[in-house]
Write a protein that holds these residues in place. Structure first.
Motif, PDB file in Angstrom:
ATOM      1  N   PRO A  90      47.260  82.483   9.148  1.00 32.34           N
ATOM      2  CA  PRO A  90      47.092  81.033   8.990  1.00 32.34           C
ATOM      3  C   PRO A  90      47.508  80.283  10.255  1.00 32.34           C
ATOM      4  N   PRO A  91      47.095  79.032  10.380  1.00 32.94           N
ATOM      5  CA  PRO A  91      47.490  78.235  11.551  1.00 32.94           C
ATOM      6  C   PRO A  91      49.018  78.207  11.725  1.00 32.94           C
ATOM      7  N   CYS A 137      44.206  76.705  14.246  1.00 32.50           N
ATOM      8  CA  CYS A 137      43.183  77.607  13.710  1.00 32.50           C
ATOM      9  C   CYS A 137      43.784  78.775  12.941  1.00 32.50           C
ATOM     10  N   TRP A 138      43.027  79.263  11.958  1.00 30.41           N
ATOM     11  CA  TRP A 138      43.258  80.602  11.451  1.00 30.41           C
ATOM     12  C   TRP A 138      42.847  81.579  12.555  1.00 30.41           C
ATOM     13  N   TYR A 139      43.615  82.655  12.697  1.00 31.58           N
ATOM     14  CA  TYR A 139      43.352  83.607  13.784  1.00 31.58           C
ATOM     15  C   TYR A 139      42.933  84.951  13.209  1.00 31.58           C
ATOM     16  N   PHE A 163      36.819  83.865   5.318  1.00 30.93           N
ATOM     17  CA  PHE A 163      36.284  82.502   5.240  1.00 30.93           C
ATOM     18  C   PHE A 163      36.652  81.808   3.933  1.00 30.93           C
ATOM     19  N   ARG A 164      36.896  82.575   2.866  1.00 31.58           N
ATOM     20  CA  ARG A 164      37.373  81.948   1.632  1.00 31.58           C
ATOM     21  C   ARG A 164      38.708  81.245   1.883  1.00 31.58           C
ATOM     22  N   LEU A 165      39.563  81.886   2.656  1.00 33.35           N
ATOM     23  CA  LEU A 165      40.855  81.280   2.991  1.00 33.35           C
ATOM     24  C   LEU A 165      40.676  80.110   3.950  1.00 33.35           C
ATOM     25  N   VAL A 166      39.905  80.345   5.005  1.00 38.37           N
ATOM     26  CA  VAL A 166      39.721  79.337   6.052  1.00 38.37           C
ATOM     27  C   VAL A 166      39.042  78.090   5.491  1.00 38.37           C
ATOM     28  N   ASP A 167      37.956  78.288   4.779  1.00 37.52           N
ATOM     29  CA  ASP A 167      37.177  77.157   4.292  1.00 37.52           C
ATOM     30  C   ASP A 167      37.819  76.494   3.083  1.00 37.52           C
ATOM     31  N   GLY A 168      38.715  77.220   2.394  1.00 38.25           N
ATOM     32  CA  GLY A 168      39.420  76.619   1.278  1.00 38.25           C
ATOM     33  C   GLY A 168      40.264  75.432   1.714  1.00 38.25           C
ATOM     34  N   GLY A 169      40.730  75.465   2.954  1.00 41.47           N
ATOM     35  CA  GLY A 169      41.497  74.347   3.498  1.00 41.47           C
ATOM     36  C   GLY A 169      40.725  73.524   4.501  1.00 41.47           C
ATOM     37  N   SER A 170      39.417  73.789   4.601  1.00 40.69           N
ATOM     38  CA  SER A 170      38.556  73.088   5.570  1.00 40.69           C
ATOM     39  C   SER A 170      39.176  73.120   6.965  1.00 40.69           C
ATOM     40  N   PHE A 210      36.447  87.345  25.456  1.00 41.87           N
ATOM     41  CA  PHE A 210      35.588  86.215  25.082  1.00 41.87           C
ATOM     42  C   PHE A 210      36.253  85.444  23.935  1.00 41.87           C
ATOM     43  N   PRO A 211      36.818  84.262  24.195  1.00 36.02           N
ATOM     44  CA  PRO A 211      37.444  83.471  23.133  1.00 36.02           C
ATOM     45  C   PRO A 211      36.386  82.679  22.365  1.00 36.02           C
ATOM     46  N   MET A 212      36.491  82.675  21.033  1.00 30.08           N
ATOM     47  CA  MET A 212      35.486  82.018  20.203  1.00 30.08           C
ATOM     48  C   MET A 212      36.155  81.257  19.053  1.00 30.08           C
ATOM     49  N   ARG A 213      35.542  80.137  18.688  1.00 26.85           N
ATOM     50  CA  ARG A 213      36.090  79.275  17.640  1.00 26.85           C
ATOM     51  C   ARG A 213      34.976  78.902  16.660  1.00 26.85           C
ATOM     52  N   ARG A 214      35.329  78.863  15.396  1.00 27.46           N
ATOM     53  CA  ARG A 214      34.431  78.400  14.326  1.00 27.46           C
ATOM     54  C   ARG A 214      34.993  77.090  13.795  1.00 27.46           C
TER      55      ARG A 214
END
Length: 221
Positions: A90-91, A137-139, A163-170, A210-214
Motif C-alpha cells: 500500500p502507499p 502509489c501502491w507498489y 487492482f481490486r485493492l488499488v481500485d478499491g481506494g481509487s 523502466f519506471p511505470m505508473r497506472r
C-alpha cells in the motif's frame, strides 16, 4: 463471479487464485526466481547463471515474508502447487523501514552470503528502485509466473487481485521492469512510463530500469 481486468472478463484457468500462505513462501520464491532469472537487470546483478536462481530465491523469500506483514501477496495454485505470485505494498509502506530490515536480519545475512561479490550491484538496484517508488502509489514489488506456464493469463489474474485493492481506494499504482518486452505488457494493463529509464550500469551499457505508473481508477456504482 468471474475475475475481470479493465472491465473485460478474464479467461478461465484451472488454477485457483488465493492469498499467499506463509507455508507457501518458499515455493512462491522459487517460482519468482525461475520467472525472473532471465530479466536483464537480474542477469546483470547476478552474472553467474549457476548461482542466480539461489540468489533470487533468497531475495524473494525476504520480499514475500515482508509483504505478508506490511503489504499483500497472492498466488495462483494448480493442484496445490504454486504457479505464480505477486507482492504489492500500500502507499507509504515501501521502501522498508530500518526496523523491518532488522526484522529480516537472518534472511538478509543469507542473501549477503549467496550474493557475495554481487552485493554492491544489489545495493545499487535497491537504491534505484526505492528512490523511485512514489509514496502516493501502491507498489507492485514482484510479479512472476513459472516459465513453463506463462502466456496463459496467470499474470493477469494476479494483477486483477492487485487492482481490486488499488481500485478499491481509487489510488494509483507503480512498478518497474528491466525487461523491455514487459513495457508493452504493462501498458496494456494501464501503466505509462513516468520518466526516462534509469541505467543500472554505465549509461551507455544499461541494463535499464523502466519506471511505470497506472493512474487512479474510480469505480462506478
Amino acid at each position: 463471479m468471474s475475475a475481470t481486468l479493465g472491465g473485460s472478463p478474464l479467461p478461465p484457468l484451472p488454477d485457483e487464485t488465493v492469498p499467499l500462505r506463509p507455508a507457501d513462501i518458499d515455493s512462491a520464491a522459487r517460482v519468482l526466481a525461475a520467472a525472473l532469472a532471465d530479466d536483464p537487470g537480474y542477469a546483470y546483478l547476478f552474472p553467474v547463471r549457476a548461482r542466480r536462481a539461489q540468489e533470487l530465491r533468497a531475495l524473494y523469500r525476504m520480499t514475500l515474508a515482508d509483504a505478508l506483514v506490511h503489504g499483500h501477496a497472492f498466488a495462483t495454485r494448480l493442484n496445490g502447487a504454486v504457479t505464480g505470485a505477486i507482492a504489492i505494498y500500500p502507499p507509504g509502506t515501501y521502501p522498508m523501514t530500518p526496523r523491518r530490515w532488522w526484522a529480516q536480519g537472518l534472511r538478509i545475512a543469507r542473501i549477503a552470503l549467496h550474493t557475495r561479490e554481487h552485493s554492491l550491484g544489489l545495493i545499487r538496484f535497491g537504491d534505484v528502485t526505492a528512490s523511485g517508488v512514489q509514496t502516493d502509489c501502491w507498489y507492485v514489488e514482484a510479479l512472476g509466473v513459472h516459465p513453463s506456464l506463462q502466456r496463459a493469463g496467470r499474470g493477469k489474474r494476479l494483477m486483477a487481485e492487485a487492482f481490486r485493492l488499488v481500485d478499491g481506494g481509487s489510488e494509483p499504482s507503480y512498478l518497474e521492469t528491466t525487461k523491455p518486452d514487459n513495457v508493452a505488457y504493462y501498458e496494456a494493463l494501464g501503466y505509462d512510463s513516468v520518466r526516462d529509464p534509469v541505467a543500472l550500469g554505465r549509461p551507455s551499457d544499461g541494463p535499464w530500469v523502466f519506471p511505470m505508473r497506472r493512474s487512479a481508477v474510480t469505480r462506478v456504482g
